[in-house]
Design an enzyme around this catalytic site. Structure first.
Site, PDB file in Angstrom:
ATOM      1  N   PRO A   1      55.077  47.596  40.326  1.00  0.00           N
ATOM      2  CA  PRO A   1      55.667  45.615  40.181  1.00  0.00           C
ATOM      3  C   PRO A   1      55.526  45.571  41.234  1.00  0.00           C
ATOM      4  O   PRO A   1      55.309  44.243  41.533  1.00  0.00           O
ATOM      5  CB  PRO A   1      56.890  44.638  39.291  1.00  0.00           C
ATOM      6  CG  PRO A   1      56.761  45.947  38.491  1.00  0.00           C
ATOM      7  CD  PRO A   1      56.373  47.208  38.940  1.00  0.00           C
TER       8      PRO A   1
ATOM      9  N   GLU B   1      64.402  52.459  35.105  1.00  0.00           N
ATOM     10  CA  GLU B   1      64.332  51.096  36.848  1.00  0.00           C
ATOM     11  C   GLU B   1      63.211  51.756  37.868  1.00  0.00           C
ATOM     12  O   GLU B   1      63.685  51.641  38.622  1.00  0.00           O
ATOM     13  CB  GLU B   1      65.987  51.518  37.012  1.00  0.00           C
ATOM     14  CG  GLU B   1      66.923  51.835  35.713  1.00  0.00           C
ATOM     15  CD  GLU B   1      66.225  49.998  35.486  1.00  0.00           C
ATOM     16  OE1 GLU B   1      66.644  48.894  35.718  1.00  0.00           O
ATOM     17  OE2 GLU B   1      66.600  49.961  34.243  1.00  0.00           O
TER      18      GLU B   1
ATOM     19  N   ARG C   1      34.758  51.497  36.102  1.00  0.00           N
ATOM     20  CA  ARG C   1      33.967  50.517  35.899  1.00  0.00           C
ATOM     21  C   ARG C   1      32.832  50.388  36.964  1.00  0.00           C
ATOM     22  O   ARG C   1      31.162  50.165  37.561  1.00  0.00           O
ATOM     23  CB  ARG C   1      33.882  49.442  35.833  1.00  0.00           C
ATOM     24  CG  ARG C   1      34.734  49.001  33.997  1.00  0.00           C
ATOM     25  CD  ARG C   1      35.011  47.922  33.616  1.00  0.00           C
ATOM     26  NE  ARG C   1      34.313  46.677  33.676  1.00  0.00           N
ATOM     27  CZ  ARG C   1      32.892  46.231  34.399  1.00  0.00           C
ATOM     28  NH1 ARG C   1      33.718  45.760  35.837  1.00  0.00           N
ATOM     29  NH2 ARG C   1      32.265  44.876  34.102  1.00  0.00           N
TER      30      ARG C   1
ATOM     31  N   ASP D   1      28.853  41.780  37.348  1.00  0.00           N
ATOM     32  CA  ASP D   1      30.143  41.144  37.154  1.00  0.00           C
ATOM     33  C   ASP D   1      30.907  39.846  37.852  1.00  0.00           C
ATOM     34  O   ASP D   1      31.581  40.224  38.685  1.00  0.00           O
ATOM     35  CB  ASP D   1      31.229  41.865  36.241  1.00  0.00           C
ATOM     36  CG  ASP D   1      30.653  42.728  35.257  1.00  0.00           C
ATOM     37  OD1 ASP D   1      30.230  41.489  34.166  1.00  0.00           O
ATOM     38  OD2 ASP D   1      30.663  44.341  35.819  1.00  0.00           O
TER      39      ASP D   1
HETATM   40  N1  4GX Z   1      52.161  47.258  38.066  1.00  0.00           N
HETATM   41  N2  4GX Z   1      55.992  48.678  35.499  1.00  0.00           N
HETATM   42  C1  4GX Z   1      56.976  51.393  36.192  1.00  0.00           C
HETATM   43  C2  4GX Z   1      59.165  51.198  36.626  1.00  0.00           C
HETATM   44  C3  4GX Z   1      59.653  50.914  37.623  1.00  0.00           C
HETATM   45  C4  4GX Z   1      61.105  50.261  37.585  1.00  0.00           C
HETATM   46  C5  4GX Z   1      61.262  49.852  39.031  1.00  0.00           C
HETATM   47  C6  4GX Z   1      59.880  50.559  39.755  1.00  0.00           C
HETATM   48  C7  4GX Z   1      61.128  50.101  39.648  1.00  0.00           C
HETATM   49  C8  4GX Z   1      53.999  47.761  36.719  1.00  0.00           C
HETATM   50  C9  4GX Z   1      53.358  46.519  36.801  1.00  0.00           C
HETATM   51  C10 4GX Z   1      55.414  47.970  36.076  1.00  0.00           C
HETATM   52  C11 4GX Z   1      58.001  48.823  34.693  1.00  0.00           C
HETATM   53  C12 4GX Z   1      55.948  49.801  35.796  1.00  0.00           C
HETATM   54  C13 4GX Z   1      58.317  49.479  35.560  1.00  0.00           C
HETATM   55  N3  4GX Z   1      59.400  51.379  38.619  1.00  0.00           N
HETATM   56  N4  4GX Z   1      53.402  48.444  37.246  1.00  0.00           N
HETATM   57  N5  4GX Z   1      58.329  50.639  35.657  1.00  0.00           N
HETATM   58  N6  4GX Z   1      53.713  45.167  36.219  1.00  0.00           N
HETATM   59  O1  4GX Z   1      55.791  46.889  35.014  1.00  0.00           O
HETATM   60  O2  4GX Z   1      52.311  48.077  38.107  1.00  0.00           O
END
Ligand code: 4GX
Length: 248
Positions: free
Chosen positions: A90, A117, A155, A170
């Site tokens: 994220p 985490e 795609r 698209d």
């Molecule tokens: N877009 N996730 C990564 C593990 C994590 C936890 C804390 C870093 C810090 C996500 C998203 C996503 C969940 C993937 C937590 N990494 N990945 N994961 N939204 O939510 O890409």
């Protein structure tokens, strides 16, 4: 142009069905894309195959250990040193149609999926080339995010969508939302298809579709509309929409 994705994950089975159905399944069969999963656990050296540990400094949850990930990455990279490593998180750059289009020019991507985490910071520091987020919400792991990225990027690879269809046509390409679509029956429980679509008048159909795309975008995504280059005709249609009662 063939593209290869190597996915580093603790849950390789998650990738078997979603990417092998329908359009991506055909693209794999035809050799346009190649998707390989690598189980990070296979790169542990200890008897219990431990992949995570408690965070230094204390606190909740577990952190993915650097050594198995480092060995997994080095194993994939030894076959192709120029592959780029993407970590799904994220905290990354938001995935967009533009970013997907840029990634499709890479012959080989390595996608790292974190659980718990996340990964030890030294994985990012030493190995990760780019961090990408699929949106502002929290998943249970990076696997679904990796699949979303693979789908959106694939795609854009010529031939994946079939010869008479291109990803550039698209919605997001012209930065408007799509117009409504209908198919048979004409009348479903009293709800009918707009007459213009059965009129056979192709220029009237084009105008109607453009207007509905503008209407939808102005109602649902005014942020997109603000970024669109509008023609004089578009401006006239928008005026009509805003001045009529059917602005809903
Ligand atoms: N877009 N996730 C990564 C593990 C994590 C936890 C804390 C870093 C810090 C996500 C998203 C996503 C969940 C993937 C937590 N990494 N990945 N994961 N939204 O939510 O890409």
């Amino acid at each position: 142009m063939r593209m290869r994705f190597d996915v580093l994950t603790l849950f390789p089975d998650m990738f078997s069905s979603p990417l092998r159905e329908s359009i991506l399944g055909k693209a794999i069969q035809r050799g346009l894309i190649q998707i390989r999963t690598i189980n990070i656990r296979d790169f542990t050296l200890d008897k219990h195959q431990v992949v995570d540990d408690a965070p230094y400094g204390g606190g909740q949850g577990m952190v993915m250990k650097v050594e198995p990930i480092a060995r997994a990455i080095e194993s994939v990279k030894s076959q192709n040193p120029s592959a780029r490593i993407i970590y799904l998180t994220p905290q990354g750059k938001p995935l967009s149609q533009d970013l997907a289009r840029r990634l499709c020019t890479q012959p080989h991507l390595i996608l790292l999926c974190g659980r718990y985490e996340g990964v030890d910071e030294r994985v990012r520091e030493l190995f990760v080339d780019e961090e990408i987020s699929i949106g502002d919400y929290v998943l249970t792991g990076g696997e679904l995010a990796a699949m979303v990225l693979i789908d959106a990027v694939s795609r854009f690879i010529p031939g994946v969508l079939g010869c008479d269809r291109s990803a550039e046509e698209d919605s997001f390409f012209n930065s408007l939302l799509e117009f409504p679509q209908y198919t048979r029956p004409f009348n479903f429980r009293g709800s009918c298809v707009p007459e213009v679509l059965v009129s056979g008048n192709h220029s009237a159909i084009s105008v109607w579709r453009r207007k509905e795309a503008l209407r939808r975008t102005s109602l649902r995504r005014p942020d997109l509309l603000a970024k669109t280059n509008l023609s004089e005709e578009d401006k006239r249609l928008l005026e009509e929409i805003l001045n009529s009662r059917d602005h809903c």
